[in-house]
Scaffold this active site. Structure first.
Site, PDB file in Angstrom:
ATOM      1  N   SER A   1       0.686  -1.202  -0.081  1.00  0.00           N
ATOM      2  CA  SER A   1       0.204   0.231  -0.482  1.00  0.00           C
ATOM      3  C   SER A   1       0.416   1.439  -0.051  1.00  0.00           C
ATOM      4  O   SER A   1       0.522   2.166  -0.446  1.00  0.00           O
ATOM      5  CB  SER A   1      -0.540   0.214   1.233  1.00  0.00           C
ATOM      6  OG  SER A   1      -0.216  -0.343   2.427  1.00  0.00           O
TER       7      SER A   1
ATOM      8  N   GLU B   1       7.445  -6.623 -11.994  1.00  0.00           N
ATOM      9  CA  GLU B   1       6.740  -5.323 -12.771  1.00  0.00           C
ATOM     10  C   GLU B   1       6.754  -4.278 -12.297  1.00  0.00           C
ATOM     11  O   GLU B   1       5.455  -4.360 -10.701  1.00  0.00           O
ATOM     12  CB  GLU B   1       5.734  -6.383 -13.226  1.00  0.00           C
ATOM     13  CG  GLU B   1       6.185  -7.218 -14.892  1.00  0.00           C
ATOM     14  CD  GLU B   1       6.082  -8.455 -13.668  1.00  0.00           C
ATOM     15  OE1 GLU B   1       5.371  -8.544 -12.865  1.00  0.00           O
ATOM     16  OE2 GLU B   1       7.139  -9.553 -13.878  1.00  0.00           O
TER      17      GLU B   1
ATOM     18  N   GLN C   1      15.281 -19.902 -12.306  1.00  0.00           N
ATOM     19  CA  GLN C   1      15.500 -18.694 -13.387  1.00  0.00           C
ATOM     20  C   GLN C   1      16.209 -17.766 -11.481  1.00  0.00           C
ATOM     21  O   GLN C   1      16.041 -17.192 -10.640  1.00  0.00           O
ATOM     22  CB  GLN C   1      14.192 -16.641 -13.057  1.00  0.00           C
ATOM     23  CG  GLN C   1      13.709 -16.529 -12.280  1.00  0.00           C
ATOM     24  CD  GLN C   1      12.418 -16.373 -13.073  1.00  0.00           C
ATOM     25  OE1 GLN C   1      12.349 -15.875 -14.409  1.00  0.00           O
ATOM     26  NE2 GLN C   1      10.943 -15.210 -12.276  1.00  0.00           N
TER      27      GLN C   1
ATOM     28  N   ALA D   1       1.459   2.124  -3.612  1.00  0.00           N
ATOM     29  CA  ALA D   1       0.302   2.036  -4.426  1.00  0.00           C
ATOM     30  C   ALA D   1      -0.011   3.459  -3.737  1.00  0.00           C
ATOM     31  O   ALA D   1      -0.791   4.209  -4.622  1.00  0.00           O
ATOM     32  CB  ALA D   1      -1.238   1.304  -4.000  1.00  0.00           C
TER      33      ALA D   1
END
Length: 188
Positions: free
Chosen positions: A110, A135, A178, A113
């Site tokens: 948050s 991302e 990965q 965000a």
């Protein structure tokens, strides 16, 4: 079954599900990270790839051109600036080993965000192993500061009623094992 608690996450973290594992939530003077009540707050590393239109081509998930990104090392500065209305890739500091009967879902924190910074991570499938490519979208008309080695998102662990028939490892998933930031690819 269902959503897993801090007790379960701690036990699994100590068994190597998350490395390095932080047994308590750290939050003073940093974007918080570590174990929480029903999740684990992951940290973003200090390596970033920022999308650019300088020398870029077309963004094609089937044939991604590395000219579309520039590498940024935030080890010295402690942060990465994501340009306005732009996008960056990063990776978690943590390396994950997801159990066969568990699916993990990741949601942005948050703190970011509320600044117009959206974090998107796809689910961690059963028996996935590796660093997580993160991302990060800056939806604002201003540069956005992303702090390296601090919290970026929270992972929730969901245990299935039974183990799946075919796991990500069984499928030989293209992102299995990965390390570092992994650009998009398709199996050929």
């Amino acid at each position: 079954m269902g959503l897993k608690s801090d007790k379960w996450i701690r036990e699994m973290g100590q068994k190597g599900m998350i490395e390095p594992f932080c047994e308590k939530q750290i939050g003073k003077n940093v974007v918080s990270y570590g174990l929480s009540s029903y999740g684990y707050d992951i940290r973003v590393g200090n390596e970033f790839m920022i999308f650019t239109n300088i020398g870029a081509t077309l963004v094609d998930p089937k044939s991604f051109d590395e000219k579309n990104v520039i590498e940024v090392d935030a080890a010295e500065s402690g942060y990465c600036l994501v340009p306005p209305n732009s996008f960056a890739l990063a990776r978690t500091m943590e390396y994950f080993r997801i159990p066969r009967n568990v699916l993990a879902i990741c949601l942005g924190k948050s703190t970011y965000a509320r600044c117009g910074i959206i974090v998107n991570v796809t689910p961690f499938e059963p028996e996935f192993e590796g660093h997580i490519t993160i991302e990060i979208s800056n939806t604002t008309p201003l540069p956005a500061k992303i702090y390296a080695n601090e919290g970026i998102a929270q992972v929730l662990f969901l245990e299935g009623d039974e183990a799946c028939e075919v796991s990500y490892k069984d499928k030989k998933g293209k992102y299995q094992g990965q390390r570092g930031i992994t650009l998009p690819k398709v199996l050929k």
